[in-house]
Design a protein around this motif. Structure first.
Motif, PDB file in Angstrom:
ATOM      1  N   UNK A  97       4.803   7.062   0.797  1.00 19.84           N
ATOM      2  CA  UNK A  97       3.574   7.298   1.539  1.00 19.84           C
ATOM      3  C   UNK A  97       2.496   6.343   1.022  1.00 19.84           C
ATOM      4  N   UNK A  98       1.389   6.173   1.750  1.00 21.18           N
ATOM      5  CA  UNK A  98       0.308   5.325   1.254  1.00 21.18           C
ATOM      6  C   UNK A  98      -0.221   5.834  -0.086  1.00 21.18           C
ATOM      7  N   UNK A  99      -0.505   4.914  -0.976  1.00 21.67           N
ATOM      8  CA  UNK A  99      -1.010   5.299  -2.293  1.00 21.67           C
ATOM      9  C   UNK A  99      -2.282   6.132  -2.188  1.00 21.67           C
ATOM     10  N   UNK A 100      -3.150   5.800  -1.231  1.00 24.04           N
ATOM     11  CA  UNK A 100      -4.407   6.550  -1.110  1.00 24.04           C
ATOM     12  C   UNK A 100      -4.155   8.000  -0.711  1.00 24.04           C
ATOM     13  N   UNK A 101      -3.069   8.261   0.011  1.00 29.64           N
ATOM     14  CA  UNK A 101      -2.730   9.646   0.345  1.00 29.64           C
ATOM     15  C   UNK A 101      -2.224  10.383  -0.892  1.00 29.64           C
ATOM     16  N   UNK A 102      -1.386   9.720  -1.669  1.00 27.87           N
ATOM     17  CA  UNK A 102      -0.898  10.326  -2.911  1.00 27.87           C
ATOM     18  C   UNK A 102      -2.055  10.617  -3.847  1.00 27.87           C
ATOM     19  N   UNK A 103      -3.034   9.730  -3.887  1.00 25.39           N
ATOM     20  CA  UNK A 103      -4.192   9.891  -4.767  1.00 25.39           C
ATOM     21  C   UNK A 103      -4.967  11.172  -4.441  1.00 25.39           C
ATOM     22  N   UNK A 124       9.342  -1.506  -5.744  1.00 26.86           N
ATOM     23  CA  UNK A 124      10.243  -1.339  -4.615  1.00 26.86           C
ATOM     24  C   UNK A 124      10.777   0.098  -4.575  1.00 26.86           C
ATOM     25  N   UNK A 125      10.599   0.815  -3.466  1.00 30.19           N
ATOM     26  CA  UNK A 125      11.011   2.218  -3.410  1.00 30.19           C
ATOM     27  C   UNK A 125      12.501   2.429  -3.684  1.00 30.19           C
ATOM     28  N   UNK A 126      13.345   1.527  -3.209  1.00 29.91           N
ATOM     29  CA  UNK A 126      14.777   1.685  -3.448  1.00 29.91           C
ATOM     30  C   UNK A 126      15.088   1.599  -4.938  1.00 29.91           C
ATOM     31  N   UNK A 156       0.786  -1.242   0.000  1.00 30.86           N
ATOM     32  CA  UNK A 156       0.000   0.000   0.000  1.00 30.86           C
ATOM     33  C   UNK A 156       0.810   1.280   0.000  1.00 30.86           C
ATOM     34  N   UNK A 157       2.123   1.216   0.248  1.00 28.69           N
ATOM     35  CA  UNK A 157       2.968   2.412   0.205  1.00 28.69           C
ATOM     36  C   UNK A 157       3.688   2.490  -1.137  1.00 28.69           C
ATOM     37  N   UNK A 158       3.821   3.704  -1.662  1.00 22.73           N
ATOM     38  CA  UNK A 158       4.501   3.914  -2.934  1.00 22.73           C
ATOM     39  C   UNK A 158       5.483   5.078  -2.818  1.00 22.73           C
TER      40      UNK A 158
END
Length: 253
Positions: free
Chosen positions: A94-100, A69-71, A3-5
């Motif tokens: 951050x969570x994808x839903x927050x970025x959205x 993968x963030x790295x 869920x984090x991107x």
């Protein structure tokens, strides 16, 4: 996914627009499927990571999201940081839903809006020059021109497989005009229509139907392309009275 991107913004001065957008065009032709980059040209909102003297100036923004993968993502976006001398950036996990929802504060209810949109298979130099020309003369502080990347898996689907048929589109541009008072209607709408007409020759065909405005009913068939007649047949079968019509309507007639 998630869920984090890994996601965020890199903000460049508008004086670097030709270089930044040209590099954006070339970079996005070969970037991995996990990476999405949008180009946004607008006046700078009061973002906390930008110096106060930048607020209200024309800017070019790269909006980034890496669904892997963030790295690994950090390695891929490093090239984007080298497109010019940025005003600033805000990138992290951050969570994808927050970025959205991150742009919602720019889209509060109450303003007047008018949209125009094209699909493109490539971003030619002539198109980039036209984007810069019109982005330097935005008719109100809230207007923006954004070019979103599509491509990837969407382009590997047969155009006849689904209702959306524009599988040759690697980019979609939305001309988002937004203003406050009825007195500005004519000027803002005229600017959008003129810009839309100037970029027509670069478009690849089709359109994203959710970007069509109420005065573009005649473009519905164009938006659905080769799928349109099949959708008419389905509408005739399942909704012959056209009950579901409050949209860019497909008529059963």
């Amino acid at each position: 996914m998630g869920p984090d991107v890994l996601c965020g913004l890199i903000v460049y001065p508008f004086e670097q627009a030709k270089s930044v957008i040209t590099q954006f065009a070339r970079f996005t032709e070969t970037m991995p499927d996990e990476l999405i980059v949008w180009m946004v040209a607008r006046k700078a909102p009061p973002l906390p990571f930008l110096a106060e003297e930048v607020h209200g100036k024309e800017i070019v923004v790269l909006a980034i999201c890496y669904a892997g993968d963030p790295d690994e993502g950090m390695k891929h976006i490093e090239a984007l940081r080298q497109f010019g001398s940025a005003y600033g950036e805000h990138i992290g996990v951050q969570p994808y839903v927050d970025w959205q929802q991150v742009f919602d504060p720019l889209l509060t209810p109450g303003s007047r809006n008018y949209w125009k949109s094209h699909n493109f298979s490539t971003l030619d130099d002539g198109l980039i020059d036209t984007v810069i020309e019109y982005a330097s003369a935005l008719p109100s502080p809230q207007c923006e021109i954004f070019v979103a990347t599509i491509g990837g898996e969407t382009g590997r689907t047969n155009p006849d497989a689904m209702a959306y048929s524009s599988r040759d589109a690697n980019y979609v541009m939305n001309v988002h005009v937004r203003w406050e008072t009825p007195d500005e209607d004519a000027r803002c709408i005229a600017w959008a229509r003129e810009f839309f007409d100037r970029t027509q020759s670069f478009a690849s065909g089709g359109a994203y139907v959710n970007f069509l405005t109420s005065d573009e009913a005649e473009r519905t068939a164009f938006a659905y392309g080769t799928s349109y007649q099949r959708l008419v047949d389905l509408k005739r079968k399942f909704d012959p009275t056209n009950l579901f019509r409050i949209n860019q309507n497909i008529s059963p007639a």
